[in-house]
Write a protein that holds these residues in place. Structure first.
Motif, PDB file in Angstrom:
ATOM      1  N   GLU A   1       3.617  -6.346  -6.027  1.00 23.28           N
ATOM      2  CA  GLU A   1       4.373  -7.481  -6.570  1.00 23.28           C
ATOM      3  C   GLU A   1       4.976  -8.343  -5.467  1.00 23.28           C
ATOM      4  O   GLU A   1       5.031  -9.571  -5.579  1.00 23.28           O
ATOM      5  N   ARG A   2       5.412  -7.713  -4.385  1.00 22.21           N
ATOM      6  CA  ARG A   2       6.044  -8.458  -3.297  1.00 22.21           C
ATOM      7  C   ARG A   2       5.085  -9.408  -2.596  1.00 22.21           C
ATOM      8  O   ARG A   2       5.514 -10.346  -1.912  1.00 22.21           O
ATOM      9  N   ALA A   3       3.769  -9.160  -2.735  1.00 21.14           N
ATOM     10  CA  ALA A   3       2.769  -9.997  -2.066  1.00 21.14           C
ATOM     11  C   ALA A   3       1.976 -10.852  -3.043  1.00 21.14           C
ATOM     12  O   ALA A   3       0.995 -11.489  -2.659  1.00 21.14           O
ATOM     13  N   ALA A   4       2.403 -10.908  -4.289  1.00 19.89           N
ATOM     14  CA  ALA A   4       1.637 -11.627  -5.310  1.00 19.89           C
ATOM     15  C   ALA A   4       1.551 -13.119  -5.037  1.00 19.89           C
ATOM     16  O   ALA A   4       0.626 -13.791  -5.500  1.00 19.89           O
TER      17      ALA A   4
ATOM     18  N   ALA B   1      -2.391  -8.022  -9.660  1.00 16.85           N
ATOM     19  CA  ALA B   1      -1.126  -7.768  -8.971  1.00 16.85           C
ATOM     20  C   ALA B   1      -0.242  -6.881  -9.827  1.00 16.85           C
ATOM     21  O   ALA B   1      -0.292  -6.925 -11.063  1.00 16.85           O
ATOM     22  N   ALA B   2       0.574  -6.081  -9.157  1.00 22.59           N
ATOM     23  CA  ALA B   2       1.557  -5.255  -9.836  1.00 22.59           C
ATOM     24  C   ALA B   2       2.669  -6.145 -10.378  1.00 22.59           C
ATOM     25  O   ALA B   2       2.999  -7.187  -9.798  1.00 22.59           O
ATOM     26  N   TRP B   3       3.234  -5.725 -11.492  1.00 21.52           N
ATOM     27  CA  TRP B   3       4.348  -6.447 -12.101  1.00 21.52           C
ATOM     28  C   TRP B   3       5.193  -5.436 -12.858  1.00 21.52           C
ATOM     29  O   TRP B   3       4.657  -4.521 -13.471  1.00 21.52           O
ATOM     30  N   HIS B   4       6.513  -5.597 -12.758  1.00 22.24           N
ATOM     31  CA  HIS B   4       7.404  -4.658 -13.429  1.00 22.24           C
ATOM     32  C   HIS B   4       8.248  -5.327 -14.505  1.00 22.24           C
ATOM     33  O   HIS B   4       9.142  -4.710 -15.083  1.00 22.24           O
ATOM     34  N   GLY B   5       7.963  -6.595 -14.766  1.00 18.76           N
ATOM     35  CA  GLY B   5       8.596  -7.301 -15.866  1.00 18.76           C
ATOM     36  C   GLY B   5      10.000  -7.793 -15.612  1.00 18.76           C
ATOM     37  O   GLY B   5      10.634  -8.348 -16.515  1.00 18.76           O
TER      38      GLY B   5
ATOM     39  N   LEU C   1     -11.801  -2.552  -6.209  1.00 28.24           N
ATOM     40  CA  LEU C   1     -10.756  -3.418  -5.677  1.00 28.24           C
ATOM     41  C   LEU C   1     -10.010  -2.669  -4.586  1.00 28.24           C
ATOM     42  O   LEU C   1      -9.916  -1.439  -4.616  1.00 28.24           O
ATOM     43  N   VAL C   2      -9.472  -3.411  -3.641  1.00 30.25           N
ATOM     44  CA  VAL C   2      -8.722  -2.812  -2.529  1.00 30.25           C
ATOM     45  C   VAL C   2      -7.279  -3.281  -2.605  1.00 30.25           C
ATOM     46  O   VAL C   2      -7.000  -4.457  -2.870  1.00 30.25           O
ATOM     47  N   GLY C   3      -6.365  -2.359  -2.364  1.00 30.41           N
ATOM     48  CA  GLY C   3      -4.955  -2.696  -2.381  1.00 30.41           C
ATOM     49  C   GLY C   3      -4.523  -3.450  -1.151  1.00 30.41           C
ATOM     50  O   GLY C   3      -4.638  -2.941  -0.036  1.00 30.41           O
ATOM     51  N   LEU C   4      -4.066  -4.675  -1.323  1.00 29.92           N
ATOM     52  CA  LEU C   4      -3.366  -5.502  -0.344  1.00 29.92           C
ATOM     53  C   LEU C   4      -4.181  -6.006   0.839  1.00 29.92           C
ATOM     54  O   LEU C   4      -3.985  -7.118   1.310  1.00 29.92           O
TER      55      LEU C   4
ATOM     56  N   ASP D   1     -15.058  -5.787  -4.550  1.00 29.14           N
ATOM     57  CA  ASP D   1     -15.179  -6.841  -5.555  1.00 29.14           C
ATOM     58  C   ASP D   1     -13.902  -7.632  -5.743  1.00 29.14           C
ATOM     59  O   ASP D   1     -13.890  -8.615  -6.504  1.00 29.14           O
ATOM     60  N   GLY D   2     -12.836  -7.219  -5.063  1.00 22.09           N
ATOM     61  CA  GLY D   2     -11.589  -7.938  -5.239  1.00 22.09           C
ATOM     62  C   GLY D   2     -10.428  -7.235  -4.582  1.00 22.09           C
ATOM     63  O   GLY D   2     -10.598  -6.299  -3.790  1.00 22.09           O
ATOM     64  N   LEU D   3      -9.228  -7.691  -4.934  1.00 25.46           N
ATOM     65  CA  LEU D   3      -8.019  -7.238  -4.264  1.00 25.46           C
ATOM     66  C   LEU D   3      -6.918  -7.007  -5.301  1.00 25.46           C
ATOM     67  O   LEU D   3      -6.784  -7.755  -6.275  1.00 25.46           O
ATOM     68  N   HIS D   4      -6.133  -5.959  -5.066  1.00 26.96           N
ATOM     69  CA  HIS D   4      -4.948  -5.698  -5.885  1.00 26.96           C
ATOM     70  C   HIS D   4      -3.724  -5.863  -4.991  1.00 26.96           C
ATOM     71  O   HIS D   4      -3.627  -5.248  -3.931  1.00 26.96           O
ATOM     72  N   LEU D   5      -2.780  -6.691  -5.435  1.00 29.30           N
ATOM     73  CA  LEU D   5      -1.605  -7.007  -4.634  1.00 29.30           C
ATOM     74  C   LEU D   5      -0.358  -6.329  -5.185  1.00 29.30           C
ATOM     75  O   LEU D   5      -0.160  -6.297  -6.402  1.00 29.30           O
TER      76      LEU D   5
END
Length: 237
Positions: A135-138, A155-159, A115-118, A129-133
């Motif tokens: 949180e600000r770009a989710a 995607a990142a998440w901090h709850g 996966l590639v970031g952003l 194979d995909g993308l990791h976003l």
């Protein structure tokens, strides 16, 4: 009680064998730390998949790269077990495409996802194979999903806000005291992490301060797997 026939015993043996094959055991040559991380990650994934079939299709363990902390990420990627994944975060590096191709070469044909970031253009360029976003770009997930329905999207998440949607999984951090970008953030701890997982309605990975020593403490939290930077790089040398 009815006696077990040879056919019944044969079927049971086959079921037990299939179950054993589903438990992805590292072959000889890996360190104890690598085994501790992988065993904890796959145990989490199996437990999550029993509740949510969506988790079964996800890698149990994610190796997050960082230009400063993982200067040669392809070397770690080449040691990762089949079924795991790399999340390549280039952060605008001038050699992003070159490093991305090295990572693709290290993972291709080995059942290790990339996966590639952003950056969707970089992901396209290296056949990821995909993308990791972040949180600000989710909120871009729905559009990306429409353009590339076959991609894995995380995607990142901090709850602190409602969990993003249109994703395959969330990466919740920091679970434990962590370095890098999470160094200034308060750790959630296993109990708070579990509460967030239950409310997410998506598979959730644990990231932040995960080590071979504490990975097993996340059992029964509902996480679908583990993610790490330093711990995975050190364990899979």
């Amino acid at each position: 009680m009815r006696a077990r026939t040879s056919a019944t015993l044969s079927a049971m043996d086959g079921a037990e064998k299939a179950e054993e094959e589903e438990v992805m055991i590292l072959p000889a040559g890996y360190s104890d730390d690598a085994r501790a991380l992988w065993n904890a990650a796959t145990a989490l994934n199996r437990a999550a998949a029993a509740v949510s079939p969506a988790a079964a299709a996800l890698p149990p363990m994610l190796f997050f790269t960082d230009p400063d902390r993982t200067p040669r990420p392809w070397e770690t990627a080449a040691r990762l077990p089949a079924g795991s994944a790399v999340v390549y975060r280039a952060f605008g590096a001038s050699d992003a495409v070159e490093t991305g191709h090295r990572l693709r070469e290290a993972t291709a044909g080995r059942d290790v996802k990339l996966l590639v970031g952003l950056d969707p253009d970089l992901a396209e360029a290296i056949d990821a194979d995909g993308l990791h976003l972040p949180e600000r770009a989710a909120d871009q997930a729905a559009r990306i999903r429409s353009d590339r329905p076959g991609w894995i999207l995380t995607a990142a998440w901090h709850g602190l806000s409602p969990p993003p949607k249109n994703l395959n999984a969330l990466i919740l951090s920091p679970v434990f005291a962590a370095g890098g970008a999470s160094a200034g953030k308060s750790a959630l701890g296993a109990a708070a992490f579990e509460r967030h997982v239950k409310g997410a309605r998506l598979p959730v990975y644990a990231l932040g301060g995960v080590t071979p020593e504490n990975a097993a403490t996340l059992a029964h939290t509902g996480a679908c797997g583990l993610a790490a930077v330093d711990a995975i790089q050190s364990a899979f040398r």
